[in-house]
Design a protein around this motif. Structure first.
Motif, PDB file in Angstrom:
ATOM      1  N   ASP A  82       3.725   7.023  -4.003  1.00 60.16           N
ATOM      2  CA  ASP A  82       3.132   8.074  -4.783  1.00 60.16           C
ATOM      3  C   ASP A  82       2.080   8.500  -4.103  1.00 60.16           C
ATOM      4  O   ASP A  82       0.971   8.871  -4.914  1.00 60.16           O
ATOM      5  CB  ASP A  82       2.961   7.506  -6.203  1.00 60.16           C
ATOM      6  N   GLY A  83       1.858   8.916  -2.989  1.00 66.03           N
ATOM      7  CA  GLY A  83       0.891   9.713  -2.075  1.00 66.03           C
ATOM      8  C   GLY A  83      -0.316   8.671  -1.754  1.00 66.03           C
ATOM      9  O   GLY A  83      -1.261   9.054  -1.047  1.00 66.03           O
ATOM     10  N   ARG A  84      -0.302   7.318  -2.209  1.00 61.32           N
ATOM     11  CA  ARG A  84      -1.358   6.707  -1.957  1.00 61.32           C
ATOM     12  C   ARG A  84      -1.210   6.262  -0.094  1.00 61.32           C
ATOM     13  O   ARG A  84      -0.303   6.212   0.320  1.00 61.32           O
ATOM     14  CB  ARG A  84      -1.375   5.226  -2.482  1.00 61.32           C
ATOM     15  N   PRO A  85      -2.405   5.958   0.429  1.00 65.12           N
ATOM     16  CA  PRO A  85      -2.395   5.696   1.890  1.00 65.12           C
ATOM     17  C   PRO A  85      -1.434   4.396   2.120  1.00 65.12           C
ATOM     18  O   PRO A  85      -1.597   3.374   1.419  1.00 65.12           O
ATOM     19  CB  PRO A  85      -3.828   5.472   2.301  1.00 65.12           C
ATOM     20  N   GLN A  86      -0.844   4.279   3.421  1.00 68.16           N
ATOM     21  CA  GLN A  86      -0.144   2.768   3.548  1.00 68.16           C
ATOM     22  C   GLN A  86      -1.444   2.020   3.968  1.00 68.16           C
ATOM     23  O   GLN A  86      -2.107   2.440   4.864  1.00 68.16           O
ATOM     24  CB  GLN A  86       0.531   3.499   4.847  1.00 68.16           C
ATOM     25  N   ARG A  87      -1.095   0.626   3.343  1.00 65.44           N
ATOM     26  CA  ARG A  87      -2.197  -0.156   3.772  1.00 65.44           C
ATOM     27  C   ARG A  87      -2.109  -1.137   5.110  1.00 65.44           C
ATOM     28  O   ARG A  87      -3.052  -1.242   5.533  1.00 65.44           O
ATOM     29  CB  ARG A  87      -2.063  -1.467   2.619  1.00 65.44           C
ATOM     30  N   ASP A 144       2.913  -5.924   0.192  1.00 64.96           N
ATOM     31  CA  ASP A 144       1.409  -5.524  -0.280  1.00 64.96           C
ATOM     32  C   ASP A 144       1.024  -4.079  -0.483  1.00 64.96           C
ATOM     33  O   ASP A 144      -0.058  -3.915  -0.728  1.00 64.96           O
ATOM     34  CB  ASP A 144       0.397  -5.983   0.914  1.00 64.96           C
ATOM     35  N   GLN A 145       1.809  -3.325  -0.337  1.00 63.22           N
ATOM     36  CA  GLN A 145       1.834  -1.803  -0.396  1.00 63.22           C
ATOM     37  C   GLN A 145       1.371  -1.467  -1.858  1.00 63.22           C
ATOM     38  O   GLN A 145       2.075  -1.903  -2.772  1.00 63.22           O
ATOM     39  CB  GLN A 145       3.004  -0.956   0.167  1.00 63.22           C
ATOM     40  N   ALA A 146       0.223  -0.885  -2.122  1.00 68.33           N
ATOM     41  CA  ALA A 146      -0.071  -0.511  -3.527  1.00 68.33           C
ATOM     42  C   ALA A 146       0.586   0.780  -3.984  1.00 68.33           C
ATOM     43  O   ALA A 146       0.892   1.971  -2.982  1.00 68.33           O
ATOM     44  CB  ALA A 146      -1.726   0.014  -3.393  1.00 68.33           C
ATOM     45  N   GLY A 147       0.914   0.691  -5.193  1.00 70.10           N
ATOM     46  CA  GLY A 147       1.565   1.957  -5.860  1.00 70.10           C
ATOM     47  C   GLY A 147       1.709   1.801  -7.281  1.00 70.10           C
ATOM     48  O   GLY A 147       1.202   1.080  -8.023  1.00 70.10           O
ATOM     49  N   GLY A 148       2.587   2.797  -7.670  1.00 74.38           N
ATOM     50  CA  GLY A 148       3.071   2.755  -8.990  1.00 74.38           C
ATOM     51  C   GLY A 148       1.867   3.301  -9.917  1.00 74.38           C
ATOM     52  O   GLY A 148       0.800   3.697  -9.396  1.00 74.38           O
ATOM     53  N   THR A 149       1.994   3.408 -11.143  1.00 77.54           N
ATOM     54  CA  THR A 149       0.921   3.842 -11.987  1.00 77.54           C
ATOM     55  C   THR A 149      -0.269   3.164 -11.958  1.00 77.54           C
ATOM     56  O   THR A 149      -1.633   3.771 -12.276  1.00 77.54           O
ATOM     57  CB  THR A 149       1.234   4.028 -13.704  1.00 77.54           C
ATOM     58  N   ALA A 202      12.559   4.190  -1.849  1.00 73.56           N
ATOM     59  CA  ALA A 202      11.875   3.506  -2.882  1.00 73.56           C
ATOM     60  C   ALA A 202      10.396   3.260  -2.381  1.00 73.56           C
ATOM     61  O   ALA A 202       9.635   3.234  -3.388  1.00 73.56           O
ATOM     62  CB  ALA A 202      12.733   1.981  -3.095  1.00 73.56           C
ATOM     63  N   LEU A 203      10.090   2.973  -1.306  1.00 69.10           N
ATOM     64  CA  LEU A 203       8.609   2.879  -0.656  1.00 69.10           C
ATOM     65  C   LEU A 203       7.886   4.114  -1.068  1.00 69.10           C
ATOM     66  O   LEU A 203       6.852   3.993  -1.479  1.00 69.10           O
ATOM     67  CB  LEU A 203       8.874   2.711   0.581  1.00 69.10           C
ATOM     68  N   THR A 204       8.475   5.316  -0.497  1.00 72.42           N
ATOM     69  CA  THR A 204       7.901   6.577  -0.913  1.00 72.42           C
ATOM     70  C   THR A 204       7.373   6.805  -2.140  1.00 72.42           C
ATOM     71  O   THR A 204       6.369   7.277  -2.712  1.00 72.42           O
ATOM     72  CB  THR A 204       8.589   7.752  -0.020  1.00 72.42           C
ATOM     73  N   ARG A 205       8.445   6.597  -3.088  1.00 69.25           N
ATOM     74  CA  ARG A 205       8.421   6.825  -4.417  1.00 69.25           C
ATOM     75  C   ARG A 205       7.366   5.903  -5.045  1.00 69.25           C
ATOM     76  O   ARG A 205       6.468   6.451  -5.795  1.00 69.25           O
ATOM     77  CB  ARG A 205       9.733   6.638  -5.142  1.00 69.25           C
ATOM     78  N   TYR A 206       7.106   4.806  -4.737  1.00 64.95           N
ATOM     79  CA  TYR A 206       6.268   3.783  -5.256  1.00 64.95           C
ATOM     80  C   TYR A 206       4.794   4.015  -4.923  1.00 64.95           C
ATOM     81  O   TYR A 206       3.850   3.897  -5.662  1.00 64.95           O
ATOM     82  CB  TYR A 206       6.858   2.323  -4.970  1.00 64.95           C
TER      83      TYR A 206
END
Length: 256
Positions: free
Chosen positions: A237-242, A194-199, A231-235
């Protein structure tokens, strides 16, 4: 001063929560044949993982209690106690029976003392028994799946649709699969998926997780753990962990 006291208390609580995690036992019994990515969202959290060993096999599992932070951490203590008592009573070979007893115990421990409509007490769980003699894995889950990969194909053994402690009574079932050489297994809570990320800020999702598994399943486990974390950190991309995140992977002995 108040914030410092609260922060110090949470840091100390983290030490207590870490103490229930079977790090040493897994390192001793599964040296070089497993990795765990355990990342609470708020220092402490609602995820934990399970391990018990016998001469005939191992029980491994992940549990995701409702909530995160301090409330989630309190629930992990309830869930950990219920699972430990169930294992002591039933042994480790029947994951479905363990989940059913945990479900009954959690309901009994909480329903008389709290208003269930006001406090979230449900939990997702996945338990897998590794039979060393039969070379098989028996799995049962409550809203958690067991993934496997032979280096090319990725498969999913789904758990029940409902969580432990949900409003609907659930009859858990075991699913047993034989283990061939080189097969790697994965359990994950929904925090990674469920972690948000990517562009676009979409969730990591099941397809991306399966691609990650397929790409790295053949690596030594230390490298796999590093690859999953990167891979998790890269995806992200600075967003908070949900949410709290736990991924546990293992292989049979003899297939490093």
């Amino acid at each position: 001063a108040a914030n410092k006291k609260i922060g110090d208390s949470i840091q100390y609580a983290s030490l207590i929560q870490n103490a229930i995690l079977p790090k040493r036992e897994m390192a001793r019994e599964l040296a070089g044949r497993h990795f765990v990515l355990w990342r609470p969202r708020d220092v402490v959290g609602g995820d934990f993982y399970v391990f018990r060993a016998s001469d005939e096999g191992y029980l491994v599992g992940v549990v995701d209690c409702a909530g995160h932070g301090v409330p989630g951490a309190f629930m992990t203590m309830v869930a950990h106690t219920a699972i430990s008592v169930a294992i002591d009573s039933l042994g480790i070979t029947e994951p479905a029976a363990l989940l059913e007893q945990v479900d009954a115990r959690v309901r009994a421990m909480l329903s008389a003392d709290i208003e269930r409509s006001q406090v979230a007490t449900i939990m997702d769980a996945g338990l897998a028994y590794i039979d060393l003699n039969a070379r098989s894995v028996t799995f049962s889950g409550a809203k958690i799946s067991l993934y496997w990969c032979d280096g090319e194909a990725v498969g999913e053994i789904k758990g029940a649709k409902y969580a432990i402690g949900s409003n609907r009574s659930v009859a858990f079932t075991n699913k047993t699969v034989p283990v061939n050489a080189g097969v790697t297994f994965y359990l994950t809570t929904d925090g990674l998926l469920d972690q948000a990320g990517g562009t676009a800020g979409f969730s990591f999702g099941g397809r991306r997780f399966e691609s990650l598994v397929r790409e790295h399943a053949g690596l030594p486990f230390e490298q796999q753990g590093e690859a999953f974390a990167e891979a998790l950190t890269r995806y992200q991309d600075g967003r908070p962990q949900r949410d709290d995140i736990t991924v546990l992977s293992f292989r049979f002995a003899g297939h490093q």
